[in-house]
Design an enzyme around this catalytic site. Structure first.
Site, PDB file in Angstrom:
ATOM      1  N   ARG A   1     -22.069 -14.083  29.501  1.00  0.00           N
ATOM      2  CA  ARG A   1     -22.422 -13.809  28.105  1.00  0.00           C
ATOM      3  C   ARG A   1     -22.622 -15.102  27.313  1.00  0.00           C
ATOM      4  O   ARG A   1     -23.392 -15.144  26.352  1.00  0.00           O
ATOM      5  CB  ARG A   1     -21.402 -12.887  27.421  1.00  0.00           C
ATOM      6  CG  ARG A   1     -21.884 -12.321  26.094  1.00  0.00           C
ATOM      7  CD  ARG A   1     -20.926 -11.271  25.519  1.00  0.00           C
ATOM      8  NE  ARG A   1     -21.259  -9.918  25.914  1.00  0.00           N
ATOM      9  CZ  ARG A   1     -22.133  -9.124  25.271  1.00  0.00           C
ATOM     10  NH1 ARG A   1     -22.763  -9.559  24.191  1.00  0.00           N
ATOM     11  NH2 ARG A   1     -22.367  -7.904  25.684  1.00  0.00           N
TER      12      ARG A   1
ATOM     13  N   GLU B   1     -17.812  -7.574  17.051  1.00  0.00           N
ATOM     14  CA  GLU B   1     -17.791  -8.989  17.422  1.00  0.00           C
ATOM     15  C   GLU B   1     -18.758  -9.894  16.661  1.00  0.00           C
ATOM     16  O   GLU B   1     -18.397 -11.033  16.328  1.00  0.00           O
ATOM     17  CB  GLU B   1     -18.079  -9.131  18.921  1.00  0.00           C
ATOM     18  CG  GLU B   1     -17.041  -8.496  19.817  1.00  0.00           C
ATOM     19  CD  GLU B   1     -17.547  -8.333  21.230  1.00  0.00           C
ATOM     20  OE1 GLU B   1     -18.426  -7.479  21.458  1.00  0.00           O
ATOM     21  OE2 GLU B   1     -17.072  -9.073  22.107  1.00  0.00           O
TER      22      GLU B   1
HETATM   23  N1  MTE Z   1     -10.732  -5.319  14.686  1.00  0.00           N
HETATM   24  C1  MTE Z   1      -9.399  -5.184  14.604  1.00  0.00           C
HETATM   25  N2  MTE Z   1      -8.856  -4.889  13.414  1.00  0.00           N
HETATM   26  N3  MTE Z   1      -8.589  -5.365  15.692  1.00  0.00           N
HETATM   27  C2  MTE Z   1      -9.106  -5.700  16.915  1.00  0.00           C
HETATM   28  O1  MTE Z   1      -8.363  -5.853  17.893  1.00  0.00           O
HETATM   29  N4  MTE Z   1     -11.147  -6.204  18.230  1.00  0.00           N
HETATM   30  C3  MTE Z   1     -12.536  -6.678  18.186  1.00  0.00           C
HETATM   31  C4  MTE Z   1     -13.356  -5.849  17.196  1.00  0.00           C
HETATM   32  N5  MTE Z   1     -12.662  -5.727  15.933  1.00  0.00           N
HETATM   33  C5  MTE Z   1     -10.531  -5.864  17.042  1.00  0.00           C
HETATM   34  C6  MTE Z   1     -11.314  -5.640  15.872  1.00  0.00           C
HETATM   35  C7  MTE Z   1     -13.207  -6.669  19.477  1.00  0.00           C
HETATM   36  S1  MTE Z   1     -12.944  -7.942  20.542  1.00  0.00           S
HETATM   37  C8  MTE Z   1     -14.078  -5.667  19.822  1.00  0.00           C
HETATM   38  S2  MTE Z   1     -14.940  -5.706  21.281  1.00  0.00           S
HETATM   39  C9  MTE Z   1     -14.291  -4.505  18.946  1.00  0.00           C
HETATM   40  O2  MTE Z   1     -13.524  -4.566  17.763  1.00  0.00           O
HETATM   41  C10 MTE Z   1     -13.945  -3.249  19.744  1.00  0.00           C
HETATM   42  O3  MTE Z   1     -14.056  -2.105  19.001  1.00  0.00           O
HETATM   43  P1  MTE Z   1     -15.441  -1.348  18.722  1.00  0.00           P
HETATM   44  O4  MTE Z   1     -16.239  -1.410  19.972  1.00  0.00           O
HETATM   45  O5  MTE Z   1     -15.019   0.014  18.369  1.00  0.00           O
HETATM   46  O6  MTE Z   1     -16.089  -2.082  17.600  1.00  0.00           O
HETATM   47  N1  HPA Z   2     -18.121  -7.484  26.763  1.00  0.00           N
HETATM   48  C1  HPA Z   2     -16.818  -7.190  26.682  1.00  0.00           C
HETATM   49  N2  HPA Z   2     -16.100  -6.805  27.690  1.00  0.00           N
HETATM   50  C2  HPA Z   2     -16.695  -6.689  28.874  1.00  0.00           C
HETATM   51  C3  HPA Z   2     -18.041  -6.994  29.041  1.00  0.00           C
HETATM   52  C4  HPA Z   2     -18.806  -7.412  27.923  1.00  0.00           C
HETATM   53  O1  HPA Z   2     -20.012  -7.701  28.004  1.00  0.00           O
HETATM   54  N3  HPA Z   2     -18.342  -6.795  30.335  1.00  0.00           N
HETATM   55  C5  HPA Z   2     -17.178  -6.399  30.917  1.00  0.00           C
HETATM   56  N4  HPA Z   2     -16.191  -6.340  30.046  1.00  0.00           N
HETATM   57 MO1  MOS Z   3     -13.972  -7.345  22.744  1.00  0.00          MO
HETATM   58  S1  MOS Z   3     -13.806  -9.270  23.443  1.00  0.00           S
HETATM   59  O1  MOS Z   3     -15.316  -7.039  23.861  1.00  0.00           O
HETATM   60  O2  MOS Z   3     -12.614  -6.662  23.532  1.00  0.00           O
END
Ligand code: MTE
Ligand code: HPA
Ligand code: MOS
Length: 773
Positions: free
Chosen positions: A322, A725
């Site tokens: 990534r 993210e």
């Molecule tokens: N927001 C909060 N409050 N706490 C978290 O742990 N994790 C982040 C983001 N926002 C996180 C957060 C990460 S790394 C990801 S991948 C996404 O939330 C995952 O949730 P979603 O796919 O429902 O957005």
């Molecule tokens: N993002 C986050 N987590 C993951 C991914 C990715 O692209 N691939 C496998 N685990």
């Molecule tokens: Mo988020 S780093 O894809 O849990």
């Protein structure tokens, strides 16, 4: 933010509905694993960790441990009936308990099981271990110098004639940037509670983003089949990627002890042990060679991305992939070759962290943009604009996917105007000329982030929806709640689909028993995937209810319409609860399993070609900083953000994600510094030495706006876009603003090339370099 506040009972898609756990968070009633009432006789486990970075284990003497008060027993590799492995990449390179050798300071050796957590923790320290030291290397440069192996296959992305492009470029810049890692610092640490059942059964309550993988791991470790293991997740107190794989070991240890002694077992490491023994964001060293011309246009890029993978593969493959997928950020390269080097190091195995390598890829890219700007004496923003992807031409990425939804020009133009960037930059140039000690900087940086798991099969989700006889609705989906607001968004989808109030929808804890074979809640795709799966389930039930209504009222199906609160059948309105009650009496199934798979995506890693991302999310930010050139201290004075979430499912949640993501990114790039000493021990493993941003670090002027005109070109749930993210990378503008302030000391003639995190020390050293000291 007041305009985003709304009572919880007004519910439909696209409204600013507050987080379902919000009131419970502030009143302390939200339940986490450690709040659960413990089953009678619950035992407590604690890990004993290695105190060598790389060594052979000559002998372990457990005698004092076993004799310590309250100790029930010691759990070692020999007690594992199945596999001594929790490697999520299935490379069998991540033992639960080290055997023969330790590969990093903090590697688990065994677990103590005792009557209380405190007694287990004290006893763990009584072990006597004899080591024979081996040479170790803990960082990228040392690992490269020592010729360390890679923990997994590297990736190469290539397009165009790189050598020829570089050779023909009027200008050329070579350099490297060191990009630091980051601890997740979730408020709730790693934790698992395992409760043994009859036969081979075990139920695990865990703080994990990936219940299905915990299920798989626990089964493999116990040597039993997956159907005997149930994993439940009510919520996490933050995950941020740190609970995508790092919970596996804790769940496995709790389950092993629970089955061995036939008593429930809980494990929760202290913060310092959590920080020492669990993986973090990968540090990178990126070496680059970039060809460009007098207008600032890039002709060719050649770069190598060395990453501190730690001792095992974990997710280092996809994370470094990534990074390469974001080597372009929002810019078109006529010729490009980027290669990853996920290096074995004698440190904890690094893992997912918000952005998943993307932030490091983008940071490196913005570094050569900065080099070009200083090389030409131009505003870096002009260089950025000169290299943006086009909309119809110049739009092919290094992985050969065309960017079809490019809105970066409009995003950047709007925030440039709303933040008054040009006038403020002119004023800052003037200010700096007359201010010998304090210097200011301003920068505008863009974000383009690819949405979808690059492991294509991960892009699927399931949901299970029940409608009860009273019209109340039970919602289970495969995603987990970590504070990001996924549950409220999916509940909104369901309330909207059925035309009922949110109070009719109950969001159940995530469990492998209801929705199987789920993906990690990660890659920001939680609501894209699970929202669609829930919607699919709702549509199935609605179709049955509609057919039932037509039959019951002797109407054409075309005359039956879903409206808020129920169904309109011709001129008759049937309230939802009434419709459901009559459907039950007529033996209509009121439950459905929904499913979704992301369309369009494919990816061939071997050739580096494909369409790995369904769409892109965009954003841009403007940061202004003031530095003190005598001490290196600085403040972030103002931040303006314009971010694209498509048509927002919930603007209140999305604004929160953007604010939180930006601040977390700012912490990564400024104050959060991980330091390993020469023995290989992590020395920044507590809040006393590891500095995350405080409430007082939030910029006094912090304007966060959604690009309200944006609609996802793809038919995602409600035409929304993922938000979790991408905003983290908006914080790169803080680094660039600090760079400008530092560069002002030498009249902007030298590229400052600050490594990250840009701590006050690094600012001061940068200033000294500018002064030629
Ligand atoms: N927001 C909060 N409050 N706490 C978290 O742990 N994790 C982040 C983001 N926002 C996180 C957060 C990460 S790394 C990801 S991948 C996404 O939330 C995952 O949730 P979603 O796919 O429902 O957005
Ligand atoms: N993002 C986050 N987590 C993951 C991914 C990715 O692209 N691939 C496998 N685990
Ligand atoms: Mo988020 S780093 O894809 O849990």
């Amino acid at each position: 933010m007041n305009k985003h506040e709304a009572p919880i009972s007004i519910a439909s898609l696209h409204t600013a509905t507050r987080h379902d756990s919000g009131p419970k968070h502030v009143t302390g009633t939200a339940e986490y694993v450690d709040d659960m009432i413990e089953p009678a006789g619950t035992m407590h486990a604690y890990l004993a960790l290695s105190t060598r970075a790389h060594a052979e284990i000559v002998g372990i003497d457990y005698e004092a441990v076993r004799a310590a008060p309250g100790v029930i027993g010691v759990l070692t590799a020999e007690d594992i009936p199945g596999e001594n492995d929790v490697s999520p990449s299935h490379k069998h390179d991540e033992p639960i308990f080290a055997i023969g050798k330790v590969h990093f300071w903090g590697q688990p050796l065994f677990a103590v099981i005792a009557e209380t957590r405190d007694l287990a923790r004290r006893a763990a320290h009584l072990v006597k271990v004899e080591y024979r030291d081996l040479p170790h290397a803990t960082n990228v440069r040392a690992a490269q110098a020592a010729g360390h192996k890679l923990v997994t296959e590297p990736l190469k992305l290539e397009r165009g004639e790189v050598e020829a492009g570089l050779a023909a470029s009027p200008r050329r810049v070579k350099g490297s940037i060191e990009i630091g890692g980051q601890d997740h610092f979730y408020l709730e640490g790693q934790i698992s509670l395992a409760v043994p059942g009859e036969d081979e059964d075990v139920t695990v309550f865990a703080s994990t983003q990936h219940p299905s993988e915990v299920q798989l791991m626990v089964a493999a470790v116990l040597g039993i089949r997956q159907h005997a293991v149930t994993v439940n997740v009510r919520r996490m107190g933050g995950g941020f990627g740190g609970k995508e794989t790092q919970g596996n070991l804790f769940a496995a240890v709790a389950a092993l002890a629970a089955k061995k002694w036939n008593r429930a077992c809980k494990i929760r490491p202290d913060r310092d042990d959590d920080m020492t023994a669990t993986g973090k964001r990968h540090d990178f060293v990126v070496d680059y060679d970039v060809g460009y011309d007098e207008t600032g246009k890039i002709h060719a890029v050649d770069a190598v991305y060395g990453a501190r993978a730690g001792f095992s593969s974990d997710l280092s493959g996809p994370v470094t992939d990534r990074a390469l997928f974001h080597a372009d950020n929002a810019y078109w390269y006529p010729a490009v070759r980027v290669r990853s080097e996920p290096l074995y190091t004698n440190t904890v195995s690094n893992t997912a962290f918000r952005g998943f390598g993307g932030p490091q890829g983008m940071m490196a890219c913005e570094r050569w943009i900065e080099d070009i700007a200083y090389g030409l004496g131009k505003d870096p923003l002009d260089i950025r604009k000169a290299n943006f992807y086009g909309t119809d031409t110049n739009n092919v990425t290094p992985y050969h996917q065309a960017v079809e939804d490019n809105i970066i020009h409009r995003i950047v133009d709007e925030v440039e105007t709303s933040s008054d960037y040009q006038a403020r930059r002119a004023a800052i140039l003037k200010y700096n000329a007359g201010s010998p000690i304090l210097k200011k900087g301003i920068a505008l940086t863009p974000v383009k982030f690819g949405i979808s798991f690059t492991a294509t099969w991960y892009n699927q989700a399931g949901a299970l929806v029940h409608v009860y006889k009273d019209g109340s609705i039970h919602l289970s989906h495969g995603g987990t709640e970590m504070g990001q607001g996924l549950h409220i968004k999916v509940a909104q989808v369901l309330a909207d689909a059925f035309g009922v109030g949110l109070d009719s929808v109950k969001i159940m804890a995530t469990t492998t028993g209801k929705v199987p074979n789920t993906s990690a809640t990660a890659a920001s795709s939680g609501s894209d995937l699970n929202g669609m799966a829930a919607w699919d389930a709702a549509e199935q039930i609605k179709a049955r209810l509609l057919a039932h209504a037509a039959k019951l009222y002797d109407a054409d199906e075309g005359d039956c319409h879903w409206v808020q609160g129920g169904m309109q059948v011709g001129r008759k309105f049937v309230p939802f609860a009434e419709l459901v009650a009559s459907a039950y009496l007529n033996r209509v199934q009121l439950s459905a399993a929904g499913f979704y798979e992301t369309p369009k995506i494919h990816w061939d890693r071997a050739t580096g070609r494909g369409h790995p991302f369904y769409y892109f999310a965009y954003g841009a930010s403007v940061s202004e900083v003031t530095i003190d050139t005598l001490t290196g201290e600085y403040v972030v004075d103002r931040v303006d953000i314009l971010h694209d979430v498509g048509k927002s499912l919930n603007p209140a949640i999305d604004i929160g994600q953007i604010e939180g993501g930006f601040i977390q990114g700012m912490g990564w790039l400024t104050t959060e510094e991980l330091v390993w000493d020469d023995k290989g021990q992590l020395r920044t493993m507590a809040p006393s030495t590891y500095k995350i941003p405080l409430a007082s670090d939030v910029p006094p002027i912090f304007n966060v706006k959604l690009a309200e005109w944006s609609v996802n070109a793809e038919p995602t749930i409600g035409r929304s876009k993922a938000v979790g993210e991408p905003p983290l990378m908006l914080a790169i503008s803080v680094v660039e603003a600090l760079s400008m302030a530092v560069a002002s000391v030498a009249d902007y003639k030298i590229a400052p090339r600050l490594d990250t995190p840009v701590t006050p020390e690094r600012v001061l050293m940068g200033v000294q370099r500018m002064k030629g000291v």
